[in-house]
Design a protein around this motif. Structure first.
Motif, PDB file in Angstrom:
ATOM      1  N   VAL A 100       0.824  -1.225  -0.044  1.00  0.00           N
ATOM      2  CA  VAL A 100       0.291   0.105   0.032  1.00  0.00           C
ATOM      3  C   VAL A 100       0.907   1.156  -0.113  1.00  0.00           C
ATOM      4  CG1 VAL A 100      -0.277  -0.141   2.618  1.00  0.00           C
ATOM      5  CG2 VAL A 100      -2.018   1.069   1.197  1.00  0.00           C
ATOM      6  N   LYS A 101       1.938   1.066   0.572  1.00  0.00           N
ATOM      7  CA  LYS A 101       2.824   2.329   0.554  1.00  0.00           C
ATOM      8  C   LYS A 101       3.505   2.861  -0.528  1.00  0.00           C
ATOM      9  CE  LYS A 101       4.439   2.002   5.529  1.00  0.00           C
ATOM     10  NZ  LYS A 101       5.351   1.970   6.459  1.00  0.00           N
ATOM     11  N   VAL A 102       3.697   1.431  -1.492  1.00  0.00           N
ATOM     12  CA  VAL A 102       3.871   2.057  -2.784  1.00  0.00           C
ATOM     13  C   VAL A 102       3.109   2.623  -3.738  1.00  0.00           C
ATOM     14  CG1 VAL A 102       4.854   0.953  -5.042  1.00  0.00           C
ATOM     15  CG2 VAL A 102       5.604  -0.181  -2.851  1.00  0.00           C
ATOM     16  N   TRP A 103       1.764   2.139  -3.419  1.00  0.00           N
ATOM     17  CA  TRP A 103       0.533   2.744  -4.309  1.00  0.00           C
ATOM     18  C   TRP A 103       0.462   4.454  -3.850  1.00  0.00           C
ATOM     19  CZ3 TRP A 103      -1.591   1.187  -8.430  1.00  0.00           C
ATOM     20  CH2 TRP A 103      -1.508  -0.234  -8.517  1.00  0.00           C
ATOM     21  N   ILE A 104       0.641   4.467  -2.523  1.00  0.00           N
ATOM     22  CA  ILE A 104       0.282   5.879  -1.898  1.00  0.00           C
ATOM     23  C   ILE A 104       1.663   6.842  -2.359  1.00  0.00           C
ATOM     24  CG2 ILE A 104       0.198   7.198   0.244  1.00  0.00           C
ATOM     25  CD1 ILE A 104      -1.163   5.019   1.489  1.00  0.00           C
ATOM     26  N   SER A 105       2.862   6.378  -2.526  1.00  0.00           N
ATOM     27  CA  SER A 105       3.897   7.034  -2.950  1.00  0.00           C
ATOM     28  C   SER A 105       3.676   7.428  -4.192  1.00  0.00           C
ATOM     29  CB  SER A 105       5.351   6.138  -2.595  1.00  0.00           C
ATOM     30  OG  SER A 105       6.116   6.796  -3.117  1.00  0.00           O
ATOM     31  N   TYR A 106       3.385   6.443  -5.188  1.00  0.00           N
ATOM     32  CA  TYR A 106       3.161   6.605  -6.484  1.00  0.00           C
ATOM     33  C   TYR A 106       1.999   7.662  -6.902  1.00  0.00           C
ATOM     34  CZ  TYR A 106       2.312   5.325 -11.349  1.00  0.00           C
ATOM     35  OH  TYR A 106       2.285   5.420 -12.658  1.00  0.00           O
ATOM     36  N   ALA A 107       1.048   7.792  -6.042  1.00  0.00           N
ATOM     37  CA  ALA A 107       0.053   8.685  -6.187  1.00  0.00           C
ATOM     38  C   ALA A 107       0.538  10.115  -5.700  1.00  0.00           C
ATOM     39  CB  ALA A 107      -1.329   8.374  -5.311  1.00  0.00           C
ATOM     40  N   LYS A 108       1.176   9.988  -4.631  1.00  0.00           N
ATOM     41  CA  LYS A 108       1.667  11.467  -4.213  1.00  0.00           C
ATOM     42  C   LYS A 108       2.805  11.793  -5.251  1.00  0.00           C
ATOM     43  CE  LYS A 108       0.994  10.922   0.743  1.00  0.00           C
ATOM     44  NZ  LYS A 108       1.727  10.586   1.857  1.00  0.00           N
ATOM     45  N   TYR A 109       3.262  10.887  -5.847  1.00  0.00           N
ATOM     46  CA  TYR A 109       4.435  11.467  -6.926  1.00  0.00           C
ATOM     47  C   TYR A 109       3.726  12.160  -8.074  1.00  0.00           C
ATOM     48  CZ  TYR A 109       7.234  10.877 -11.114  1.00  0.00           C
ATOM     49  OH  TYR A 109       7.745  11.230 -12.418  1.00  0.00           O
ATOM     50  N   GLU A 110       2.527  11.490  -8.629  1.00  0.00           N
ATOM     51  CA  GLU A 110       1.870  12.144  -9.693  1.00  0.00           C
ATOM     52  C   GLU A 110       1.113  13.519  -9.317  1.00  0.00           C
ATOM     53  OE1 GLU A 110       1.702  11.359 -12.659  1.00  0.00           O
ATOM     54  OE2 GLU A 110       2.354   9.154 -12.700  1.00  0.00           O
ATOM     55  N   LEU A 111       0.789  13.566  -8.029  1.00  0.00           N
ATOM     56  CA  LEU A 111       0.213  14.703  -7.446  1.00  0.00           C
ATOM     57  C   LEU A 111       1.417  15.848  -7.491  1.00  0.00           C
ATOM     58  CD1 LEU A 111      -2.152  15.910  -6.375  1.00  0.00           C
ATOM     59  CD2 LEU A 111      -1.733  15.356  -4.161  1.00  0.00           C
TER      60      LEU A 111
ATOM     61  N   GLY B 199       1.003  19.763 -13.757  1.00  0.00           N
ATOM     62  CA  GLY B 199       0.367  19.268 -15.059  1.00  0.00           C
ATOM     63  C   GLY B 199      -1.000  19.291 -14.842  1.00  0.00           C
ATOM     64  N   PRO B 200      -1.719  19.502 -16.200  1.00  0.00           N
ATOM     65  CA  PRO B 200      -3.109  19.945 -16.030  1.00  0.00           C
ATOM     66  C   PRO B 200      -4.001  18.704 -15.520  1.00  0.00           C
ATOM     67  CG  PRO B 200      -2.712  19.517 -18.547  1.00  0.00           C
ATOM     68  CD  PRO B 200      -1.286  19.592 -17.511  1.00  0.00           C
ATOM     69  N   ASP B 201      -3.538  17.418 -15.791  1.00  0.00           N
ATOM     70  CA  ASP B 201      -4.277  16.225 -15.476  1.00  0.00           C
ATOM     71  C   ASP B 201      -3.701  15.395 -14.287  1.00  0.00           C
ATOM     72  OD1 ASP B 201      -2.013  15.513 -16.895  1.00  0.00           O
ATOM     73  OD2 ASP B 201      -2.704  13.926 -17.987  1.00  0.00           O
ATOM     74  N   ARG B 202      -2.841  16.451 -13.457  1.00  0.00           N
ATOM     75  CA  ARG B 202      -2.329  15.281 -12.402  1.00  0.00           C
ATOM     76  C   ARG B 202      -3.172  14.967 -11.425  1.00  0.00           C
ATOM     77  NH1 ARG B 202      -0.888  18.801  -7.616  1.00  0.00           N
ATOM     78  NH2 ARG B 202      -1.962  20.809  -7.816  1.00  0.00           N
ATOM     79  N   LEU B 203      -4.362  15.548 -11.148  1.00  0.00           N
ATOM     80  CA  LEU B 203      -5.357  15.148 -10.334  1.00  0.00           C
ATOM     81  C   LEU B 203      -5.969  13.901 -10.791  1.00  0.00           C
ATOM     82  CD1 LEU B 203      -7.374  18.538  -8.928  1.00  0.00           C
ATOM     83  CD2 LEU B 203      -5.243  17.143  -7.973  1.00  0.00           C
ATOM     84  N   GLN B 204      -6.379  13.672 -12.114  1.00  0.00           N
ATOM     85  CA  GLN B 204      -6.947  12.797 -12.670  1.00  0.00           C
ATOM     86  C   GLN B 204      -6.002  11.529 -12.663  1.00  0.00           C
ATOM     87  OE1 GLN B 204     -10.040  12.639 -13.602  1.00  0.00           O
ATOM     88  NE2 GLN B 204      -9.702  10.414 -14.330  1.00  0.00           N
TER      89      GLN B 204
END
Length: 789
Positions: free
Chosen positions: A547-558, A562-567
């Motif tokens: 789960v920490k990998v997923w959360i870290s991945y999401a925070k990285y994209e955030l 970029g315009p579509d970072r939330l998506q």
């Protein structure tokens, strides 16, 4: 016949004891005696008083008493108390000659009885027969010369009579027998009472020869000091030191001697006495000597003298400790620390050599850990204090030759040796030392130390070679891979660093892979290679779904502008939620949803927030059976579980139960409305009252069931209530399900039971939850039947 019958009648009949059980109240013999004493049952009346009126009656009385005493003596001559009573009775009648005769007869029986002699002499002294008393004392000390009481009484009598010469003569006769110390002190005190100091000195001379003890010599010296003969007193102390020599020295003698000189203000003599004593008395016997020496220096010495006393005292203590246990390395450390501060280098070296000679008897590293610091401290002392680099090099070399490197080694001493050579500007020697260390016994600390050494020297090519050797030796060490890559990054070679990371993650076995992946990802982020970072996250998620990998991945994209970072971030959360549906660790899934909820709370809308809120699980209390190690039943324990709506949607029975609750709640609302509108009709009111009663019961049950087993979120209130036909079908399904359920114990985590109507399986949380669901379903079916009627 008549007489025989009469005789038979006189014989008392013995009563038969019917109850032979012990009495409730027991009486002891001690209690019987105490009661007899209290009641005075055995007291005899005193004899009548007899008054003697004339001489004839007195003579008869004397004759009777004497006859009684003589009879007692004839019965047992050895009982001296009878003789003494007889003599004292005659003495009370002033018949001294008769009493003397009785004592003489008694002495013929037992001439070694001390009490008899004492009573005899006391009688003569009471009757003022001095010569008779002298004669008795003389006979007594001749027969029993070891009885000190006779001598004390005799000398006391002569002194009371003023016969000083006779008393001195008695003392002299006594001293010939060499009595105990108190007798000598009595003789000396006798002479001092008559101011005969010279005679007292002569007695002391004889006394210290008869009783050659330290305390007696000290008393003799104090006797001289008391009477003002200082030179004589000092001479007595000196004679005593010579008398006892070095084999029988005692600290009390030197303490007394030093105190005497201290009172005479001879401080240098005091210091010499203390040092002389400390050099000759064993350390464990000189505790008081140290104490008084320290007190003397504090009172009359300077700071250096006080420090010398304390250091010498501690040195003696450490000597005793290391002598008792040579392998007590902590005592050696304290001892060496002490001598390093005050002693000369030769003395310190001598102590170091003594310490390092105590090699541990077992070749195990845990026994050598303290010992090796003796060598390290020795080398540092030679280098820093004595400033002898050649001797320091010899110490290091000797220590390395002593360590069994095939079994274990100490990286610390290798590194210290290499650093010492660098301080001596011998770089080749340092590299030779480290190369020898890695060749003999390669270990992580040695390789790290060598690499740090070359880094400080800015020899980067050598660092690369060392890192390569290090990774060949330990390819699973993630820290080494990371440090190697960091070195290449610092040197500006990003491609080389990336290649190192790729080699690292391709290793089949790593000690901390999560740290390695994180470092690789951080490296790509620092290089602003966002696409590479995404690929890394995807590759990592192929290996683990943590789960920490997923959360870290999401925070990285955030974090990427970029315009579509939330998506993208929301899409990662959705993928993570789908991927973790099969995860057994429900806490991790809950952590993911909480992180998603925080994200939507900060960046999302109400609809997205509601969507995440619907995915949040319900917390359920469950029970499970515990099993002991031996396989026996250890009882039950409660725990909390999480039921996710997406999982609950796959369970038809739970969904059916939730819909039934919602339908029942709607029915209750409708019944309340009908009751308000139709209050005029009695029959309808009765039916409404029944419905209301049943409606009041069912809400009492539903919160308990909801508390024990919280199911998925109910349908929205916009959905229409289920029709009666569906209700009857559900009732039939529930009845069929109840008939087909077995009576076996449910699994503690909630076992799945088969449903014949729908063919799908429903999960039961626990035994209590199953019972609650059955009762709810039965009541619901009954309520539904009533509503239909």
């Amino acid at each position: 016949m008549a007489s025989t019958a009469a005789g038979k009648q006189r014989i008392p009949k013995v009563a038969k004891v019917k109850n032979k059980a012990p009495a409730e109240v027991q009486i002891t013999a001690e209690q019987l005696l105490r009661e007899a004493k209290e009641r005075e049952l055995e007291l005899l009346p005193p004899p009548p008083k007899q008054k003697i009126t004339d001489e004839e009656e007195l003579n008869d009385y004397k004759l009777k008493k004497r006859k009684g005493f003589e009879d007692n003596i004839r019965k047992n001559r050895t009982v001296i108390s009878n003789w003494i009573k007889y003599a004292q009775w005659e003495e009370s009648l002033k018949e001294i000659h008769r009493a003397r005769s009785i004592y003489e007869r008694a002495l013929d029986v037992d001439h070694r009885n001390i009490t008899l002699w004492l009573k005899y002499a006391e009688m003569e002294m009471k009757s003022r027969q001095v010569n008779h008393a002298r004669n008795i004392w003389d006979r007594a000390i001749t027969i029993l010369p070891r009885v000190n009481q006779f001598w004390y009484k005799y000398t006391y009598m002569e002194e009371m009579l003023g016969n000083v010469a006779g008393c001195r003569q008695a003392f002299e006769r006594w001293m010939e027998w060499e009595p105990d110390e108190q007798a000598w002190h009595s003789y000396i005190n006798f002479e001092l009472r008559y101011k005969e100091v010279d005679k007292g000195r002569t007695i002391y001379e004889r006394f210290v020869i008869v009783h050659p003890e330290v305390k007696n010599w000290i008393k003799y010296a104090r006797f001289e000091e008391k009477h003002g003969y200082i030179a004589h007193s000092r001479k007595v102390y000196e004679r005593s030191v010579e008398f006892f020599g070095e084999d029988y020295v005692d600290e009390n003698l030197f303490v007394a001697f030093a105190k005497f000189e201290e009172t005479q203000k001879e401080f240098e003599r005091v210091r010499v006495i203390y040092k002389y004593a400390l050099d000759r008395i064993p350390k464990h016997q000189a505790q008081e000597l140290f104490k008084f020496y320290t007190m003397f220096e504090k009172k009359f010495g300077d700071r250096r003298g006080i420090e010398d006393v304390i250091v010498s005292k501690r040195r003696f203590q450490y000597e005793e400790e290391v002598k008792a246990n040579p392998h007590n390395y902590d005592a050696w450390f304290d001892y060496l620390r002490l001598v390093e501060n005050d002693a000369d280098p030769d003395t310190v070296r001598e102590v170091y050599e003594r310490a390092i000679a105590n090699i541990p008897p077992i070749q195990e590293k845990r026994h050598w850990k303290r010992y090796i610091y003796l060598w390290i401290n020795y080398a540092l002392y030679e280098e820093l204090e004595v400033k002898d680099p050649e001797r320091t090099r010899q110490v290091y070399q000797a220590s390395l030759d002593l360590i069994p490197h095939k079994k274990f080694t100490f990286a610390k001493i290798w590194l210290l040796y290499a650093q010492f050579e660098i301080r001596q500007k011998n770089l080749q020697g340092a590299r030779r030392v480290m190369g020898t260390a890695i060749g003999k016994c390669p270990k992580n600390k040695l390789l790290k130390g060598y690499i740090e050494l070359e880094l400080q020297l800015r020899e980067f090519d050598r660092c690369r070679k060392l890192y390569e050797k290090y990774l060949e030796f330990s390819p699973e060490n993630c820290t080494t891979w990371i440090k190697f890559s960091e070195l290449e990054t610092i040197l500006g070679d990003g491609e080389r660093a990336r290649a190192i990371f790729e080699l690292a993650i391709g290793q089949p076995r790593l000690d901390m892979p999560e740290v390695l992946w994180k470092s690789y990802i951080d490296f790509e982020i620092e290089q602003e290679e966002f696409e590479n970072t995404r690929n890394l996250y995807k590759r990592l998620l192929q290996r683990t779904q943590h789960v920490k990998v997923w959360i870290s991945y999401a925070k990285y994209e955030l974090s990427i502008d970029g315009p579509d970072r939330l998506q993208k971030c929301r899409q990662i959360f959705e993928e993570a939620n789908k991927g973790m549906r099969s995860c057994e660790e429900k806490e991790e899934r809950l952590m993911l949803l909480e992180s998603w909820r925080e994200f939507e709370r900060e960046f999302g809308s109400e609809s997205s927030m509601d969507r995440v809120r619907k995915l949040m699980p319900d917390k359920v209390k469950k029970r499970r059976k515990l099993t002991a190690e031996d396989g026996s039943d250890a009882g039950w324990e409660e725990y909390y579980d999480y039921i996710f709506p997406e999982d609950a949607a796959n369970q038809p029975n739970l969904k059916l139960l939730a819909m039934a609750k919602m339908w029942k709640r709607q029915q209750m609302v409708d019944d309340d409305d009908e009751e308000d509108n139709e209050n005029g009709e009695d029959n309808e009111n009765g039916e409404d009252d029944d419905d209301n009663d049943e409606g009041e019961k069912s809400p009492e049950k539903s919160p308990e069931a909801a508390e024990e087993t919280t199911t998925t979120s109910p349908p929205s209130s916009d959905e229409p209530a289920a029709p009666p036909e569906n209700d009857s079908e559900r009732n039939a399904e529930n009845e069929t399900e109840k008939e087909k359920k077995t009576n076996d114990d449910r699994d503690d985590e909630g076992s799945s039971s088969s449903s014949s109507g729908s063919g799908s399986s429903s999960e039961s949380d626990s035994d209590d939850d199953d019972g609650g669901k059955k009762e709810e379903k039965e009541k619901k079916s009954g309520d539904e039947d009533k509503d239909k009627e």
